[in-house]
Design a protein around this motif. Structure first.
Motif, PDB file in Angstrom:
ATOM      1  N   VAL A 129       0.739  -1.143   0.002  1.00 34.99           N
ATOM      2  CA  VAL A 129      -0.040   0.038   0.066  1.00 34.99           C
ATOM      3  C   VAL A 129       0.946   1.294  -0.023  1.00 34.99           C
ATOM      4  O   VAL A 129       0.615   2.231  -0.554  1.00 34.99           O
ATOM      5  N   SER A 130       1.901   1.455   0.860  1.00 30.81           N
ATOM      6  CA  SER A 130       2.681   2.397   0.902  1.00 30.81           C
ATOM      7  C   SER A 130       3.412   2.685  -0.349  1.00 30.81           C
ATOM      8  O   SER A 130       3.635   3.846  -0.795  1.00 30.81           O
ATOM      9  N   PHE A 131       3.823   1.665  -1.016  1.00 32.44           N
ATOM     10  CA  PHE A 131       4.694   1.650  -2.477  1.00 32.44           C
ATOM     11  C   PHE A 131       3.682   2.066  -3.433  1.00 32.44           C
ATOM     12  O   PHE A 131       4.026   2.854  -4.305  1.00 32.44           O
ATOM     13  N   ASP A 132       2.574   1.677  -3.466  1.00 31.64           N
ATOM     14  CA  ASP A 132       1.607   1.826  -4.198  1.00 31.64           C
ATOM     15  C   ASP A 132       0.972   3.442  -4.316  1.00 31.64           C
ATOM     16  O   ASP A 132       1.014   4.048  -5.368  1.00 31.64           O
ATOM     17  N   SER A 133       1.006   3.738  -3.145  1.00 35.91           N
ATOM     18  CA  SER A 133       0.636   5.375  -2.982  1.00 35.91           C
ATOM     19  C   SER A 133       1.746   6.010  -3.595  1.00 35.91           C
ATOM     20  O   SER A 133       1.594   7.179  -4.130  1.00 35.91           O
ATOM     21  N   THR A 134       3.168   5.687  -3.286  1.00 41.45           N
ATOM     22  CA  THR A 134       4.138   6.409  -3.827  1.00 41.45           C
ATOM     23  C   THR A 134       4.233   6.453  -5.309  1.00 41.45           C
ATOM     24  O   THR A 134       4.606   7.662  -6.268  1.00 41.45           O
ATOM     25  N   ILE A 135       4.031   5.325  -6.023  1.00 37.07           N
ATOM     26  CA  ILE A 135       4.079   5.091  -7.394  1.00 37.07           C
ATOM     27  C   ILE A 135       2.995   5.928  -7.963  1.00 37.07           C
ATOM     28  O   ILE A 135       3.246   6.513  -9.053  1.00 37.07           O
ATOM     29  N   LYS A 136       1.887   6.032  -7.650  1.00 35.98           N
ATOM     30  CA  LYS A 136       0.708   6.589  -8.146  1.00 35.98           C
ATOM     31  C   LYS A 136       1.006   8.219  -7.921  1.00 35.98           C
ATOM     32  O   LYS A 136       0.480   8.964  -8.783  1.00 35.98           O
ATOM     33  N   ALA A 137       1.885   8.739  -7.355  1.00 35.00           N
ATOM     34  CA  ALA A 137       2.238  10.115  -7.120  1.00 35.00           C
ATOM     35  C   ALA A 137       3.507  10.424  -7.617  1.00 35.00           C
ATOM     36  O   ALA A 137       3.592  11.648  -7.861  1.00 35.00           O
ATOM     37  N   ASN A 138       4.510   9.597  -8.132  1.00 35.26           N
ATOM     38  CA  ASN A 138       5.848  10.014  -8.291  1.00 35.26           C
ATOM     39  C   ASN A 138       6.389   9.385  -9.434  1.00 35.26           C
ATOM     40  O   ASN A 138       6.639   7.941  -9.210  1.00 35.26           O
ATOM     41  N   LEU A 139       6.928   9.669 -10.567  1.00 28.67           N
ATOM     42  CA  LEU A 139       7.141   9.069 -11.609  1.00 28.67           C
ATOM     43  C   LEU A 139       8.478   8.358 -11.605  1.00 28.67           C
ATOM     44  O   LEU A 139       9.030   7.462 -12.134  1.00 28.67           O
ATOM     45  N   SER A 140       9.275   8.965 -10.437  1.00 29.54           N
ATOM     46  CA  SER A 140      10.669   8.401 -10.113  1.00 29.54           C
ATOM     47  C   SER A 140      10.873   7.165  -9.369  1.00 29.54           C
ATOM     48  O   SER A 140      11.866   6.531  -9.179  1.00 29.54           O
ATOM     49  N   VAL A 141       9.559   6.604  -9.072  1.00 33.86           N
ATOM     50  CA  VAL A 141       9.544   5.337  -8.095  1.00 33.86           C
ATOM     51  C   VAL A 141       8.767   4.554  -9.016  1.00 33.86           C
ATOM     52  O   VAL A 141       7.464   4.748  -9.569  1.00 33.86           O
ATOM     53  N   GLY A 142       8.849   3.228  -9.283  1.00 34.90           N
ATOM     54  CA  GLY A 142       8.378   2.319 -10.138  1.00 34.90           C
ATOM     55  C   GLY A 142       8.526   0.900 -10.047  1.00 34.90           C
ATOM     56  O   GLY A 142       9.409   0.350  -9.253  1.00 34.90           O
ATOM     57  N   LEU A 143       7.408   0.083 -10.585  1.00 33.67           N
ATOM     58  CA  LEU A 143       7.431  -1.223 -10.412  1.00 33.67           C
ATOM     59  C   LEU A 143       8.526  -1.892 -11.393  1.00 33.67           C
ATOM     60  O   LEU A 143       9.063  -1.072 -12.426  1.00 33.67           O
ATOM     61  N   PRO A 144       9.059  -3.216 -11.427  1.00 30.02           N
ATOM     62  CA  PRO A 144       8.655  -4.114 -10.456  1.00 30.02           C
ATOM     63  C   PRO A 144       9.287  -3.806  -8.903  1.00 30.02           C
ATOM     64  O   PRO A 144      10.178  -2.985  -8.885  1.00 30.02           O
ATOM     65  N   LEU A 145       8.774  -4.384  -7.981  1.00 31.68           N
ATOM     66  CA  LEU A 145       9.197  -4.004  -6.740  1.00 31.68           C
ATOM     67  C   LEU A 145       9.780  -5.560  -6.163  1.00 31.68           C
ATOM     68  O   LEU A 145       9.696  -6.589  -6.792  1.00 31.68           O
ATOM     69  N   ASP A 146      10.970  -5.252  -5.286  1.00 29.65           N
ATOM     70  CA  ASP A 146      11.319  -6.559  -4.818  1.00 29.65           C
ATOM     71  C   ASP A 146      11.152  -6.501  -3.353  1.00 29.65           C
ATOM     72  O   ASP A 146      11.259  -5.416  -2.491  1.00 29.65           O
ATOM     73  N   PHE A 147      10.854  -7.891  -2.488  1.00 27.86           N
ATOM     74  CA  PHE A 147      10.881  -7.706  -1.130  1.00 27.86           C
ATOM     75  C   PHE A 147      11.535  -9.050  -0.727  1.00 27.86           C
ATOM     76  O   PHE A 147      11.528  -9.999  -1.293  1.00 27.86           O
ATOM     77  N   GLN A 148      11.703  -8.989   0.632  1.00 27.36           N
ATOM     78  CA  GLN A 148      12.402 -10.142   1.522  1.00 27.36           C
ATOM     79  C   GLN A 148      12.100 -10.167   2.675  1.00 27.36           C
ATOM     80  O   GLN A 148      12.015  -9.198   3.545  1.00 27.36           O
ATOM     81  N   ILE A 149      11.653 -11.354   3.093  1.00 27.46           N
ATOM     82  CA  ILE A 149      11.447 -11.468   4.574  1.00 27.46           C
ATOM     83  C   ILE A 149      12.547 -12.277   5.238  1.00 27.46           C
ATOM     84  O   ILE A 149      13.026 -13.316   4.643  1.00 27.46           O
ATOM     85  N   TYR A 150      12.751 -11.770   6.522  1.00 29.96           N
ATOM     86  CA  TYR A 150      13.892 -12.545   7.413  1.00 29.96           C
ATOM     87  C   TYR A 150      13.216 -13.053   8.598  1.00 29.96           C
ATOM     88  O   TYR A 150      12.803 -12.178   9.349  1.00 29.96           O
ATOM     89  N   GLU A 151      13.164 -14.047   8.896  1.00 31.47           N
ATOM     90  CA  GLU A 151      12.515 -14.607  10.374  1.00 31.47           C
ATOM     91  C   GLU A 151      13.617 -14.825  11.250  1.00 31.47           C
ATOM     92  O   GLU A 151      14.446 -15.523  11.161  1.00 31.47           O
TER      93      GLU A 151
END
Lengths: 246, 246
Positions: free
Chosen positions: A179-201
């Protein structure tokens, strides 16, 4: 620009980064800004980078080379006894790379700047999360400040401030970050898909799920479309202002 | 910093501004950044200002003086035949004030910059909304871009992008703006309460409700507290990410 976030949850760490880099609006490329090194059973170290791409790539390459060449005169992040020492080493490397470029006669030294988020766990130590400044110094996430953002941080910050909870599950954390990334992408051209994420347990001492979210990712589409409707319902749930009759 | 928004609705215009000004973090004051001039039955002109306070106060004072002193060599916004000419006059005044300060031997001319939102209606003309740049030129709101923000715009932008609808009522517009301002205030020390807002209803040719929202304003408290809960419900309404089993 760039947008990267590192979260410190009670159950571990979550990292997300976009992949857009741009020099002007007609020179746009896709680069991975998330790097993970691990020695399963011993250590996992993840780095997110924002800023000058030449600087961040040089730092990542230096760090990576040193993990492969044993006995070099420069220490490797694989030889550091703690996450604190890892952060210190990465900070020093970053500062050296920036200084090297700035000293080569270029005047625009601010343009060589970069910022990094470093997180991970070594042996019996706690998982730790750091924000590293271009000067090479750094701060650590705490109970009061349990997440760090770098790059284009403002658009996506209000939802993190309101909805982040260190007790949340990995599944909910990924949802919140999208949600946070989508809000940013919708408002600013300099942030864009694809996104990478990683989980560490915590305690696993091996990388958790590493995933690339492409434009047509079904879950991302669900979140992106669903969030607009969910926000409208949220706004509607609040009482309207009562206009004073004129 | 500052945060101001002007909305163009199908039923009229809505303006909101904060009141914090700061030079460093230990020099904080409260100043009104919204100014309204009107000749009931003939014209209503509202100006929101962001940027260097000395510049914006000088511009507002010049504009105000000229509405009171008839027959001056400089034209008054009360003598302009259209909102377009009003915007042009305000833009020229802004550019002149900035140039005057910059030419007085100070080098930091960027620091004298200011940006303005100008909206209103004159006679039988449509209500119009303009964004005026420090250079004195300006753009007008349209169906594609029905609102303008100036100052610290990023935190409060995603909610406007998602939830603004030109068909919305004044009551809903005030609610939406308070959410946008509250998100900004929570994230940035340079934007602060109290807030000022003003409603202008198309064709009325007189100022609508002008209201100052103080810290203890009951409606603002309802929105500020309610929005955190509403956001959590909104997030919960979306499906969590399904973690791939490791």
């Amino acid at each position: 620009m760039t947008y990267c976030v590192g979260l410190r949850l009670n159950t571990g760490l979550v990292f997300m980064s976009d992949t857009r880099t741009n020099a002007g609006v007609d020179n746009i490329s896709t680069f991975r800004k998330m790097q993970c090194w691990s020695v399963p059973g011993e250590r996992v170290i993840t780095v997110l980078t924002a800023g000058n791409l030449a600087t961040t790539q040089a730092v990542i390459s230096l760090l990576d080379e040193r993990t492969k060449a044993h006995g070099e005169r420069n220490p490797s992040i694989f030889e550091q006894p703690s996450m604190f020492q890892v952060a210190r080493l990465i900070g020093e490397t970053l500062r050296e790379v920036i200084a090297e470029h700035a000293e080569s006669g270029q005047r625009a030294d601010a343009a060589f700047n970069a910022t990094m988020i470093v997180g991970g766990q070594i042996g019996l130590g706690e998982p730790r999360l750091f924000l590293i400044y271009p000067e090479g110094n750094f701060i650590e996430a705490s109970a009061d400040t349990p997440f760090f953002q770098i790059g284009e941080t403002k658009y996506g910050r209000p939802i993190l401030v309101r909805a982040f909870d260190p007790d949340m599950s990995f599944a909910d954390a990924i949802k919140l970050l999208l949600v946070s990334f989508d809000s940013t992408i919708k408002a600013n051209l300099s942030v864009g898909l694809p996104l990478d994420f990683q989980i560490y347990e915590t305690g696993s001492l091996q990388p958790g799920e590493i995933h690339r979210v492409e434009r047509d990712d079904a879950y991302f589409q669900t979140i992106s479309h669903g969030w607009g409707d969910a926000l409208k319902i949220a706004i509607d749930s609040l009482p309207p202002y009562e206009i004073t009759p004129g």
